[in-house]
Design a protein around this motif. Structure first.
Motif, mmCIF file in Angstrom:
data_model
loop_
_atom_site.group_PDB
_atom_site.id
_atom_site.type_symbol
_atom_site.label_atom_id
_atom_site.label_comp_id
_atom_site.label_asym_id
_atom_site.label_seq_id
_atom_site.Cartn_x
_atom_site.Cartn_y
_atom_site.Cartn_z
ATOM 1 N N MET A 12 18.507 42.130 -57.546
ATOM 2 C CA MET A 12 18.363 42.324 -55.743
ATOM 3 C C MET A 12 19.331 41.409 -55.129
ATOM 4 S SD MET A 12 14.705 42.127 -53.605
ATOM 5 C CE MET A 12 13.804 43.172 -54.755
ATOM 6 N N LYS B 95 15.667 43.273 -46.225
ATOM 7 C CA LYS B 95 14.884 44.467 -45.922
ATOM 8 C C LYS B 95 13.526 44.406 -46.285
ATOM 9 C CE LYS B 95 19.158 47.171 -45.818
ATOM 10 N NZ LYS B 95 19.735 48.501 -46.469
ATOM 11 N N THR C 7 19.126 43.532 -49.668
ATOM 12 C CA THR C 7 17.944 44.060 -50.126
ATOM 13 C C THR C 7 16.824 43.626 -49.878
ATOM 14 O OG1 THR C 7 19.248 45.494 -51.630
ATOM 15 C CG2 THR C 7 16.699 45.663 -51.937
#
Length: 444
Positions: free
Chosen positions: A61, A68, A65
């Protein structure tokens, strides 16, 4: 900076994690490091007591990402992104998503510290505001804020719990600085409307036309609904009700009378702050409106009627200010305790808070006395320092309770330490704590 403020550092490069952590730790922050976004998400959630420093490019990740995910959990969480050379467009996109700011490698450590400081201040403000909102919606928390074991305070808490369930309109009266706004919040939070809108509007803060628009509409530009509509289903708290113009009193009475059903769609809590001598709230209002609002009435007691609560409150506020200023709370002598109990307190709890802060500040400087503060305040307000004398027994018991309370707090509930300091046998200490309503569990 509070001890609970943390900085989570997320970077797959160990050297980078360690160098950032060491620098921020030297700047006084409590840091924790994570080698991956997945590992960090196990710890970081909504209301995380700090901020995040995160690399954009990581295996698994990546930082975007993760950002978010963090923004979806807590959009007010400050996230500072670390970018490599040439990643500025990506950093700009991160700012659009909700990142607090970004730093480009190699970055200036001083800039990192400055960013962390500003982000930490913003986070502290956010968390404090959330705590305040939770407290204002939690009736049990608000009731506990009404500190005191005096009969008038016991009765006040009982009245709040009773009237909170009744759901009718309420008039709150009392002297300035007694905590009428806190009582209004508690009435809302302890009743069936808890969780619904609680809206406060001061009748003294606007001219008649602006107040009419805010209260009944059409609403001023930039607002969506007038107060009587915005608070529908909840509670509208009208502060300074005595300042409501006569024409608007008539409109408010009409609005109340037109509400349908036994349970009003909108509950009105009116707070009276009438300060003119020899004049009451009733004198300032239309009789019909007064009696509609005062069918349920709470009079918040002045501080001078609360007996030994005065010492309890003074000690509580002095402890809070001593923590804030990083010094010891002043020790109250028997003479000072008697003067605190006898002072007229025209400014009530608000004045007591000011006195406690000034006592802590002068104690930190190593001079002054509480008696001198009371003399200064009495001269400023044109009040005598003492009211009617109380029986000696009352002063002795109040001072004894304060002494045990202070000692228990200082030793964090250690009975053995308190017994030693006060030279009291265990049985005597237990009897006195029971007499004064003190429980060891409150100090642990």
């Amino acid at each position: 900076m509070p001890e609970t403020m943390k900085i989570a550092i997320i970077d797959d490069e160990q050297d980078m994690r360690q160098s950032i952590s060491q620098w921020l730790a030297l700047s006084g922050y409590d840091t924790e490091t994570f080698a991956s976004a997945e590992e960090a998400l196990k710890v970081i959630g909504a209301d995380y007591p700090g901020l995040v420093v995160c690399d954009i490019k990581m295996p698994g990740m990546d930082g975007m990402t993760l950002l978010k995910r963090l923004m979806s959990m807590d959009s007010a969480l400050p996230v500072i992104m670390i970018t490599g050379h040439g990643d500025v467009p990506m950093a700009v996109e991160a700012m659009r998503i909700g990142a607090y700011d970004f730093m480009e490698k190699p970055f200036n450590p001083e800039r990192m510290t400055d960013l962390a400081k500003r982000a930490a201040q913003a986070r502290r403000l956010t968390l404090d505001n959330r705590t305040l909102r939770r407290e204002l919606s939690d009736g049990t928390v608000l009731i506990r804020k009404l500190i005191g074991t005096s009969p008038v305070m016991e009765r006040l808490r009982e009245d709040i719990l009773d009237l909170a369930q009744a759901d009718g309109h309420v008039l709150i009266d009392g002297e300035t600085g007694t905590g009428k706004s806190l009582v209004a919040h508690a009435l809302h939070a302890c009743g069936p409307r808890a969780g619904k809108t609680f809206l406060t509007l001061s009748c003294a803060a606007y001219g008649e036309d602006d107040l009419a628009a805010k209260l009944f509409g059409p609403p001023p530009e930039g607002t969506t609904l007038p107060a009587v509509e915005e608070a529908r289903g909840g509670t509208l708290c009208l502060e300074d009700i005595e300042a409501l113009p006569t024409t608007l009193q008539a409109r408010l009475l009409t609005f109340i009378n037109e509400q349908q059903g036994d349970v009003p769609e909108l509950r009105i809590i009116a707070i009276c702050n009438q300060q003119e001598p020899d004049k009451t709230c009733e004198d300032s209002m239309r009789p019909d409106l007064f009696y509609r609002l005062a069918a349920m009435q709470i009079v918040v007691p002045p501080l001078r009627q609360r007996g030994e609560d005065i010492l309890t409150l003074f000690n509580r506020f002095a402890e809070q200010f001593s923590e804030e200023y990083g010094c010891e709370a002043p020790q109250v002598s028997a003479k000072e305790a008697a003067q605190l109990l006898q002072a007229p307190w025209p400014g009530n709890v608000r004045q007591l808070i000011n006195t406690a802060e000034r006592a802590v500040l002068q104690s930190r400087r190593g001079g002054g006395s509480i008696v001198s503060l009371l003399l200064d305040e009495s001269e400023e307000m044109g009040q005598a320092i003492t009211t009617e004398g109380k029986p000696l027994k009352e002063y002795v018991e109040a001072f004894e309770r304060m002494l045990i309370d202070n000692t228990m707090r200082r030793h964090k509930g250690s009975i053995a330490s308190v017994m030693e300091e006060l030279s009291l046998p265990r049985r005597t200490l237990n009897e006195k704590m029971a007499k004064y309503g003190l429980s060891r569990s409150d100090y642990l």
